[in-house]
Design an enzyme around this catalytic site. Structure first.
Site, short mmCIF file in Angstrom:
data_model
loop_
_atom_site.label_atom_id
_atom_site.label_comp_id
_atom_site.label_asym_id
_atom_site.label_seq_id
_atom_site.Cartn_x
_atom_site.Cartn_y
_atom_site.Cartn_z
N ASP A 98 -6.29 -99.55 -81.05
CA ASP A 98 -7.52 -99.89 -80.34
C ASP A 98 -8.44 -100.61 -81.31
O ASP A 98 -8.24 -100.56 -82.53
CB ASP A 98 -8.19 -98.63 -79.78
N ASP A 99 -9.45 -101.27 -80.77
CA ASP A 99 -10.40 -101.97 -81.62
C ASP A 99 -11.37 -101.00 -82.28
O ASP A 99 -11.77 -101.18 -83.42
CB ASP A 99 -11.15 -103.06 -80.85
N ASP A 102 -15.32 -94.77 -80.75
CA ASP A 102 -16.76 -94.58 -80.75
C ASP A 102 -17.07 -93.09 -80.63
O ASP A 102 -17.21 -92.40 -81.63
CB ASP A 102 -17.38 -95.38 -79.60
#
Length: 165
Positions: A98-99, A102
């Site tokens: 994933d980027d 969070d």
């Protein structure tokens, strides 16, 4: 949309360098990846770079929607699950990409699907960091990362001017 306290803009060049740096770190962890499962949409671009660098041909997606207005994280929705063939042995030798992690909510859902998979992200925030095995850069929880596909060219006020508001 309210602006975040801290902004971390990422250019295409920086993103590509970070994706290659992540691939470099991953190369030392396992040379027998069966597949990459990227979390869409943010994981698509780094997965392509990492797949090239590591020689992985099988790329799968898991589609989880969480940011509904680019400002706040809403209720998570699984739009597409992982191919059942990749769930064998709880995802052993599967690389999840994933980027960003969070809050860790998306990561937790995907991690539960494939608990033995290796989870890698480009960027990690403190709340999501414990769910990630490998990442490149940690940023503070109150920082908003502006990815290159979300940006256009515009003037940016200096930090000192923003503090005077």
């Amino acid at each position: 949309m309210s602006l975040p306290d801290k902004a971390f803009p990422v250019t295409w060049d920086q993103f590509h360098r970070d994706a290659r740096a992540l691939a470099w770190r991953l190369a030392g962890t396992n040379n027998n990846w069966k597949a990459i499962v990227c979390i869409t949409r943010g994981g698509l671009v780094p997965a392509a770079v990492i797949a090239r660098e590591l020689g992985v041909r099988l790329i799968e997606t898991v589609c989880v929607a969480s940011y509904h207005d680019y400002n706040s994280q809403g209720e998570l929705q699984i739009l597409k699950e992982i191919n059942p063939a990749l769930l064998v042995d709880e995802g052993k030798d599967i690389l999840i990409v994933d980027d960003l992690t969070d809050t860790g909510k998306t990561a937790a859902i995907v991690r539960a699907m494939v608990p033995k998979a290796h989870f890698a992200t480009m960027y990690a925030k403190p709340k999501g960091r414990p769910l990630v095995d490998t990442f490149v850069t940690e940023v503070s929880q109150d920082t908003w990362i502006y990815f290159p596909w979300d940006m256009g060219f515009s003037y940016q006020r200096p930090i000192a001017e923003k503090d005077k508001e």
